[in-house]
Design an enzyme around this catalytic site. Structure first.
Site, short mmCIF file in Angstrom:
data_model
loop_
_atom_site.label_atom_id
_atom_site.label_comp_id
_atom_site.label_asym_id
_atom_site.label_seq_id
_atom_site.Cartn_x
_atom_site.Cartn_y
_atom_site.Cartn_z
N HIS A 82 -1.22 4.24 7.04
CA HIS A 82 -0.56 4.89 5.90
C HIS A 82 -0.25 6.36 6.19
O HIS A 82 -0.88 6.96 7.06
CB HIS A 82 -1.46 4.78 4.67
CG HIS A 82 -1.90 3.38 4.40
ND1 HIS A 82 -3.15 2.91 4.73
CD2 HIS A 82 -1.23 2.33 3.88
CE1 HIS A 82 -3.24 1.63 4.40
NE2 HIS A 82 -2.09 1.25 3.89
N ASP A 122 -4.44 7.14 8.36
CA ASP A 122 -5.50 6.24 8.84
C ASP A 122 -5.02 5.21 9.84
O ASP A 122 -5.68 4.20 10.04
CB ASP A 122 -6.14 5.53 7.63
CG ASP A 122 -5.10 4.74 6.85
OD1 ASP A 122 -3.91 4.76 7.22
OD2 ASP A 122 -5.47 4.10 5.84
N SER A 153 0.80 -1.22 0.00
CA SER A 153 0.00 0.00 0.00
C SER A 153 0.84 1.28 0.00
O SER A 153 0.35 2.33 -0.39
CB SER A 153 -0.92 0.02 1.23
OG SER A 153 -0.15 -0.08 2.41
#
Ligand SMILES: *[C@@H]1O[C@H](CO)[C@@H](O)[C@H](O)[C@H]1NC(C)=O
Ligand SMILES: *[C@@H]1O[C@H](CO)[C@@H](O)[C@H](O)[C@H]1NC(C)=O
Ligand SMILES: *[C@@H]1O[C@H](CO)[C@@H](O)[C@H](O)[C@H]1NC(C)=O
Ligand SMILES: *[C@@H]1O[C@H](CO)[C@@H](O)[C@H](O)[C@H]1NC(C)=O
Ligand SMILES: *[C@@H]1O[C@H](CO)[C@@H](O)[C@H](O)[C@H]1NC(C)=O
Ligand SMILES: *[C@@H]1O[C@H](CO)[C@@H](O)[C@H](O)[C@H]1NC(C)=O
Length: 384
Positions: free
Chosen positions: A351, A348, A51
């Site tokens: 990240h 969040d 990610s």
């Protein structure tokens, strides 16, 4: 305060004559003075990762990362787990290339200047759990390698049809000229912790993880890749989702979990060794190792000094010490975005925000945290 941030390579880059050769070029062996060496002119980027660099892969395959993702820069969800751009976006921008389309994204993609094989939750080693069970992506690094192989072969076949395909797919020469970027490994370590392994058990899996990483880089090299830009893993002991899930009593002055970051540094020492082996085994390749850990840790430890208000607390989340809850993730019911994401390092709980990513990129672009200590635009050169 900044003392610990001084990088051993910082003055090495251009202060003295550096003997470098163009990796993979027919001029192998010629040396250049750094000052007169032209920049690399990469025609494409092929990215592999999780990610930290997913620009739409997991979203294309398993459903969009919903709002408020993307709110700051794209003003709508854009396949990224952040409020805006990621480090890989700033890398593309710096190289004068468009943002990377995800290989898995069938809608509106343009692969002329590269493709992104990263998906959120990807590990290096294939996991024995499903995405639904564990949250880790089935698109592990070996699968990303298969996809690259498929892309290389079929893009050339289809491009030869001409017409619009020539405007959607890379030129044959772009594969040797491209920059191959990697940011992966963090999830192999967190996945092991989430399986309730002890710290020594997690450390014990690292050699296998690194040997699988090395195999994929070599396979890409064998298909013509020559320039590799490899990020090490970040201080995941500073991420709320780890702190909320794996108990530890040891915290450092930045508020990060000590054992997790120690494991990240053990992984990184191994990765650096692996990069050294790759340089020996692949004499035509330029392999750059980038110490992203050091940059991210500095940002979190001295967040206020660098213009941020919050380091570990999430901008978008709900509850608890870190504004993070495993049950109610960013975007779900009460978990909304904060007023000013640019004041938060963390988006969040997992990240970084666009502002965090931009700060990280600004530190690494010039080569201060790279081995060899060359700027991004010079990453096609191999130090002899
Ligand atoms: C998955 O299971 C296989 C077979 O037991 C094992 O060799 C492998 O190491 C496991 N992978 C992980 C990531 O635990
Ligand atoms: C692509 O794969 C096909 C069949 O597997 C093979 O015949 C062909 O030579 C490959 N093309 C390239 C460009 O690698
Ligand atoms: C894909 O992007 C390239 C570079 O930005 C551009 O030249 C090309 O026209 C685009 N292709 C299509 C079909 O729009
Ligand atoms: C890990 O331990 C926790 C707490 O004992 C338990 O709830 C969870 O199911 C365990 N996870 C695995 C994958 O064994
Ligand atoms: C951040 O901190 C500054 C000064 O410490 C303060 O003025 C500002 O309101 C804070 N912003 C947010 C979004 O918390
Ligand atoms: C935490 O999340 C809420 C929304 O759930 C948000 O309004 C708030 O600004 C966030 N930040 C902090 C530091 O609480």
């Amino acid at each position: 305060m900044e003392g610990s941030f001084v990088n051993p390579y910082s003055s090495a880059a251009f202060s003295f004559f550096l003997s470098i050769i163009i990796a993979g070029a027919t001029t192998s062996g010629s040396s250049y003075s750094a000052a007169s060496t032209p920049t690399c002119d990469f025609p494409a980027i092929f990215n592999f990762g999780d990610s930290n660099s997913d620009t739409g892969g997991l979203s294309a395959a398993f459903g969009q990362a919903g709002p408020p993702a993307g709110e700051t820069f794209f003003h709508h969800p854009a396949g990224r787990y952040s409020d805006g751009r990621l480090v890989i976006d700033f890398i593309a921008q710096e190289l004068g290339l468009p943002y990377l389309s995800a290989f898995l994204d069938a809608i509106g993609s343009n692969f002329t200047h590269g493709a992104n094989f990263a998906t959120a939750g990807s590990t290096i080693r294939p996991q024995n759990t499903t995405l639904h069970q564990s949250g880790f992506s089935p698109i592990s690094l070996n699968v990303q390698g298969y996809q690259f192989h498929d892309f290389l072969n079929r893009s050339q076949l289809v491009r030869s049809r001409g017409g619009v395909y020539e405007k959607l797919l890379p030129k044959p020469t772009s594969f040797a000229g491209a920059l191959y970027t990697f940011d992966i490994g963090q999830n192999d370590l967190t996945a092991a912790y989430f399986l309730n392994m002890t710290t020594p058990q997690v450390v014990a899996v690292i050699p296998d993880v690194l040997s699988q990483f090395k195999a994929v880089v070599k396979a890409i090299h064998d298909q013509g890749g020559r320039h590799f830009w490899i990020h090490n893993t970040g201080p995941f002991g500073c991420l709320a989702y780890v702190l909320a899930r794996v108990p530890t009593a040891q915290f450092d002055e930045a508020g990060c979990g000590v054992p997790f970051n120690r494991v990240a540094r053990i992984f990184n020492r191994g990765l650096k060794k692996t990069v050294g082996q790759l340089r020996k085994e692949l004499p035509l390749a330029a392999v750059t190792y980038v110490d992203v850990y050091k940059v991210k840790y500095e940002l979190i430890r001295h967040a206020k000094l660098h213009g941020f208000n919050e380091s570990i607390r999430a901008c978008c989340g709900y509850g608890g010490e870190y504004n993070y809850s495993r049950e109610i993730g960013c975007g779900e019911i009460e978990a909304k975005s904060c007023k000013d994401p640019s004041r938060y390092v963390n988006w969040d709980g997992v990240h970084y925000t666009e502002a965090g990513n931009k700060w990280i990129f600004d530190q690494i672009v010039g080569g201060r945290f790279s081995d060899p200590p060359l700027p991004l635009r010079m990453a096609c050169y191999r130090k002899e």
